[in-house]
Write a protein that holds these residues in place. Structure first.
Motif, short mmCIF file in Angstrom:
data_model
loop_
_atom_site.label_atom_id
_atom_site.label_comp_id
_atom_site.label_asym_id
_atom_site.label_seq_id
_atom_site.Cartn_x
_atom_site.Cartn_y
_atom_site.Cartn_z
N VAL A 113 59.28 115.62 -6.56
CA VAL A 113 60.15 115.09 -5.51
C VAL A 113 59.61 113.72 -5.11
CG1 VAL A 113 58.93 116.20 -3.61
CG2 VAL A 113 61.33 115.62 -3.34
N ILE A 114 60.53 112.81 -4.84
CA ILE A 114 60.17 111.44 -4.49
C ILE A 114 60.65 111.15 -3.07
CG2 ILE A 114 60.45 108.99 -5.05
CD1 ILE A 114 61.12 109.92 -7.94
N PHE A 115 59.76 110.64 -2.24
CA PHE A 115 60.10 110.21 -0.88
C PHE A 115 60.00 108.69 -0.86
CE2 PHE A 115 58.36 114.43 -0.48
CZ PHE A 115 59.21 115.05 0.42
N GLN A 116 61.04 108.02 -0.39
CA GLN A 116 60.99 106.58 -0.27
C GLN A 116 60.96 106.22 1.21
OE1 GLN A 116 64.40 105.28 -2.55
NE2 GLN A 116 63.17 105.13 -4.40
N GLY A 117 60.20 105.19 1.53
CA GLY A 117 60.07 104.76 2.91
C GLY A 117 59.03 103.66 3.00
N LYS A 118 58.31 103.62 4.10
CA LYS A 118 57.22 102.66 4.29
C LYS A 118 55.98 103.45 4.68
CE LYS A 118 55.84 98.53 6.72
NZ LYS A 118 55.58 98.23 8.10
N PHE A 119 55.01 103.51 3.78
CA PHE A 119 53.88 104.42 3.94
C PHE A 119 52.53 103.71 4.05
CE2 PHE A 119 57.16 106.70 1.52
CZ PHE A 119 57.37 107.76 2.38
N LYS A 120 52.48 102.57 4.69
CA LYS A 120 51.22 101.85 4.84
C LYS A 120 50.51 102.34 6.10
CE LYS A 120 49.16 97.33 4.91
NZ LYS A 120 49.34 95.90 4.90
N PRO A 121 49.30 102.93 5.96
CA PRO A 121 48.60 103.43 7.15
C PRO A 121 48.18 102.28 8.07
CG PRO A 121 47.20 103.58 5.21
CD PRO A 121 48.55 103.12 4.74
#
Length: 155
Positions: A113-121
């Protein structure tokens, strides 16, 4: 694993919650949108702190051999993943917390499964969450690939 390096961020979240709660004690002059925003800040910070401690505790239990992950099909938010139920739940919740945009679930495949978004901690807690995602392979074979705009889970 040591809690000390997370103290500053935890205190920051708690301070924001305290300040927000104080605003709600005297709501005169606040619009319903303001009240909702303040409530969301409290709720989101509470969820993040709880998830942090849940993951931190699980990390410790796995390292000590007190928790042995078990693989089975787990369905969370209409996505079925083969992995340990607790770890899968935490992984999905981490993706929701760390994402700065509403996550878009690209059609799940048979074992991916692929989640797209903005994942910068942006702080130590979010970095811990990314570390938890990266180590999930060691826990139960759930492979995680992370970039700033996509998280891919493969089992």
């Amino acid at each position: 694993m040591e809690l000390g390096k997370y103290k500053h961020d935890l205190n920051s979240f708690i301070f924001k919650m305290e300040a927000s709660a104080q605003l709600l004690q005297e709501p005169e002059g606040l619009s319903s949108d303001d009240i909702k925003l303040i409530s969301d800040i409290i709720l989101n910070n509470t969820r993040m702190i709880k998830l942090f401690f849940d993951c931190f505790t699980l990390f410790e239990k796995i390292e000590k051999g007190e928790y042995v992950p078990k693989k089975k099909n787990v369905t969370v938010d209409e996505i079925t993943i083969n992995g340990d139920p607790k770890i899968v739940e935490y992984v999905i919740n981490i993706i929701k917390v760390v994402n700065k945009n509403p996550a878009i679930v690209v059609e799940p495949f048979k074992n991916k499964v692929i989640f797209q978004g903005k994942f910068k901690p942006e702080n130590q807690i979010e970095k811990f969450f990314i570390e938890f995602l990266e180590k999930s392979l060691l826990f139960n074979g759930l492979q995680v690939s992370i970039s700033e705009d996509e998280i891919v889970l493969v089992w």
